[in-house]
Design a protein around this motif. Structure first.
Motif, PDB file in Angstrom:
ATOM      1  N   SER A  65       0.828  -1.206   0.000  1.00 49.02           N
ATOM      2  CA  SER A  65       0.000   0.000   0.000  1.00 49.02           C
ATOM      3  C   SER A  65       0.863   1.258   0.000  1.00 49.02           C
ATOM      4  O   SER A  65       0.579   2.226  -0.725  1.00 49.02           O
ATOM      5  CB  SER A  65      -0.924   0.003   1.223  1.00 49.02           C
ATOM      6  OG  SER A  65      -1.677   1.191   1.300  1.00 49.02           O
ATOM      7  N   ARG A 100       2.442   1.651  -3.394  1.00 48.79           N
ATOM      8  CA  ARG A 100       1.423   2.151  -4.319  1.00 48.79           C
ATOM      9  C   ARG A 100       1.202   3.648  -4.126  1.00 48.79           C
ATOM     10  O   ARG A 100       1.046   4.395  -5.096  1.00 48.79           O
ATOM     11  CB  ARG A 100       0.120   1.384  -4.094  1.00 48.79           C
ATOM     12  CG  ARG A 100      -1.023   1.784  -4.998  1.00 48.79           C
ATOM     13  CD  ARG A 100      -2.281   1.030  -4.630  1.00 48.79           C
ATOM     14  NE  ARG A 100      -3.442   1.572  -5.322  1.00 48.79           N
ATOM     15  CZ  ARG A 100      -4.691   1.275  -5.010  1.00 48.79           C
ATOM     16  NH1 ARG A 100      -4.949   0.439  -4.014  1.00 48.79           N
ATOM     17  NH2 ARG A 100      -5.695   1.809  -5.681  1.00 48.79           N
ATOM     18  N   SER A 131       2.005   6.377  -7.053  1.00 54.69           N
ATOM     19  CA  SER A 131       0.875   7.167  -7.522  1.00 54.69           C
ATOM     20  C   SER A 131       1.145   8.665  -7.390  1.00 54.69           C
ATOM     21  O   SER A 131       0.821   9.451  -8.288  1.00 54.69           O
ATOM     22  CB  SER A 131      -0.381   6.787  -6.744  1.00 54.69           C
ATOM     23  OG  SER A 131      -1.509   7.517  -7.180  1.00 54.69           O
ATOM     24  N   SER A 153      -5.004   7.323  -7.765  1.00 60.39           N
ATOM     25  CA  SER A 153      -5.686   7.424  -6.471  1.00 60.39           C
ATOM     26  C   SER A 153      -4.959   8.323  -5.479  1.00 60.39           C
ATOM     27  O   SER A 153      -5.578   8.901  -4.584  1.00 60.39           O
ATOM     28  CB  SER A 153      -5.864   6.035  -5.843  1.00 60.39           C
ATOM     29  OG  SER A 153      -4.599   5.421  -5.610  1.00 60.39           O
ATOM     30  N   GLN A 194      -6.693   5.422  -1.466  1.00 56.47           N
ATOM     31  CA  GLN A 194      -6.725   4.025  -1.894  1.00 56.47           C
ATOM     32  C   GLN A 194      -7.978   3.287  -1.439  1.00 56.47           C
ATOM     33  O   GLN A 194      -8.390   2.319  -2.072  1.00 56.47           O
ATOM     34  CB  GLN A 194      -5.483   3.307  -1.371  1.00 56.47           C
ATOM     35  CG  GLN A 194      -4.186   3.809  -1.965  1.00 56.47           C
ATOM     36  CD  GLN A 194      -2.982   3.070  -1.415  1.00 56.47           C
ATOM     37  OE1 GLN A 194      -3.098   1.994  -0.844  1.00 56.47           O
ATOM     38  NE2 GLN A 194      -1.801   3.658  -1.569  1.00 56.47           N
ATOM     39  N   TRP A 245      -3.341   8.735   3.670  1.00 51.91           N
ATOM     40  CA  TRP A 245      -2.879   7.352   3.796  1.00 51.91           C
ATOM     41  C   TRP A 245      -2.510   7.051   5.248  1.00 51.91           C
ATOM     42  O   TRP A 245      -2.865   6.002   5.787  1.00 51.91           O
ATOM     43  CB  TRP A 245      -1.677   7.113   2.888  1.00 51.91           C
ATOM     44  CG  TRP A 245      -1.183   5.690   2.922  1.00 51.91           C
ATOM     45  CD1 TRP A 245      -1.640   4.636   2.173  1.00 51.91           C
ATOM     46  CD2 TRP A 245      -0.162   5.153   3.777  1.00 51.91           C
ATOM     47  NE1 TRP A 245      -0.970   3.485   2.495  1.00 51.91           N
ATOM     48  CE2 TRP A 245      -0.050   3.773   3.483  1.00 51.91           C
ATOM     49  CE3 TRP A 245       0.660   5.698   4.744  1.00 51.91           C
ATOM     50  CZ2 TRP A 245       0.865   2.947   4.123  1.00 51.91           C
ATOM     51  CZ3 TRP A 245       1.571   4.873   5.390  1.00 51.91           C
ATOM     52  CH2 TRP A 245       1.672   3.507   5.082  1.00 51.91           C
TER      53      TRP A 245
END
Length: 328
Positions: free
Chosen positions: A26, A29, A33, A268, A272, A289
């Motif tokens: 995560s 990512r 991103s 995103s 997420q 996040w």
């Protein structure tokens, strides 16, 4: 006490490894991103000379959307409350146009009044335009943080009418054009106030949470028709609404924020946990996040911290009002 069997230890170790691997993925990512992967090019949604509709266009984020979309070759339909500001912005954008081909239409309306005649006039104005992009930016917050039971009735009504009803009605006018052309982009401005339950901004927080669920649902409905829909989350941005003038690592100016939005379409960022949503500005994405991963957006801790912050803001605002009153 009997010792734990090796098999059970392996099971727990495996679960722990899976959990840590999921968090690591995560975070990877998130970084790719926000900092590495580009977003979808705006040219995918419309050729040069197609139209973008921007609500709340005369100031702040809306004005910056208009400016950056114009620089990328889109004609503009600008909608906001103050005709003089729209006229000034229209002239400014046309003057800045390199080849003089930019077309700008403007329509002054007060979304709080929710007049059918305004929406009827807009229907006539957009008729025949090759609209490729809709920016749902119009919005209203409380003048200062205020307990719900002390919220003026007009303020409460205006927030719901502008943020929710106005956004829905504009989208109902424009989206059929995007569906008919089987391509287009709808961006709706969200807020951390809608992501995190926010005491003392309860009505505003609820209106933005409504937009999150509505936008995500709409995105799923329109995806088969080739229309991209995204809810854009943000923390604070320097603007008249936020009453913040100085930028910081967590508070960009409108130019910085809009650049990140238009550069990360389809990514995103920090959002997420939400389909068809994006938190594209780097520090906002990292904040979301972190809150989602380690605290929980609706947790007791998040609500308690948010309440304390806004109680402090309210106290400072009331002291300022008292000081200003003494000077008069």
């Amino acid at each position: 006490m009997d010792s734990i069997s090796p098999t059970i230890l392996k099971v727990f170790a495996g679960i722990g490894l899976l959990y840590l691997s999921a968090k690591a993925f995560s975070f990877f990512r998130l970084l790719t991103s926000l900092f590495i992967l580009p977003g979808t090019s705006l040219s995918k949604f419309g050729r040069k000379g197609s139209w973008a509709v921007v609500t709340g266009a005369s100031d702040g984020i809306g004005k910056e959307f208009a400016t950056q979309l114009a620089s990328r070759g889109f004609n503009l339909l600008l909608i906001s409350r103050t005709a003089s500001k729209l006229s000034a912005l229209s002239s400014e954008l046309k003057s800045a146009s390199k080849d003089g081909s930019l077309q700008v239409k403007s329509f002054a309306m007060d979304f709080a009044e929710n007049k059918d005649s305004d929406y009827d006039s807009l229907t006539q104005l957009i008729n025949g335009l090759d609209i490729a992009i809709l920016i749902n930016n119009v919005g209203l917050s409380h003048s200062i943080p205020v307990p719900f039971l002390s919220t003026p009735a007009d303020e409460m009504k205006n927030i719901i009418t502008i943020n929710c009803v106005g956004t829905l009605r504009i989208t109902q006018l424009v989206a059929p054009t995007l569906v008919a052309r089987k391509n287009g982009l709808i961006l709706t401005m969200g807020s951390f106030g809608g992501l995190l339950p926010t005491p003392l901004l309860a009505t505003y927080s609820g209106s933005k949470a409504f937009l999150q669920y509505w936008s995500t649902s709409l995105a799923s409905e329109l995806a088969p028709h080739g229309v991209t829909v995204s809810l854009i989350q943000s923390y604070l941005v320097t603007s008249a609404m936020s009453k913040i003038r100085r930028t910081s690592p967590t508070i960009p100016n409108p130019k910085m924020f809009v650049k990140s939005v238009l550069g990360k379409i389809g990514r995103s960022g920090g959002a997420q946990e939400w389909a068809y949503s994006s938190t594209p500005y780097w520090s906002h994405g990292v904040m979301q996040w972190g809150i989602s991963t380690f605290v929980g957006v609706g947790s007791w801790v998040a609500v308690w911290a948010n309440r304390g912050m806004h109680e402090g803001i309210r106290k400072r605002a009331l002291r300022k009002v008292a000081r200003d009153a003494k000077k008069q």
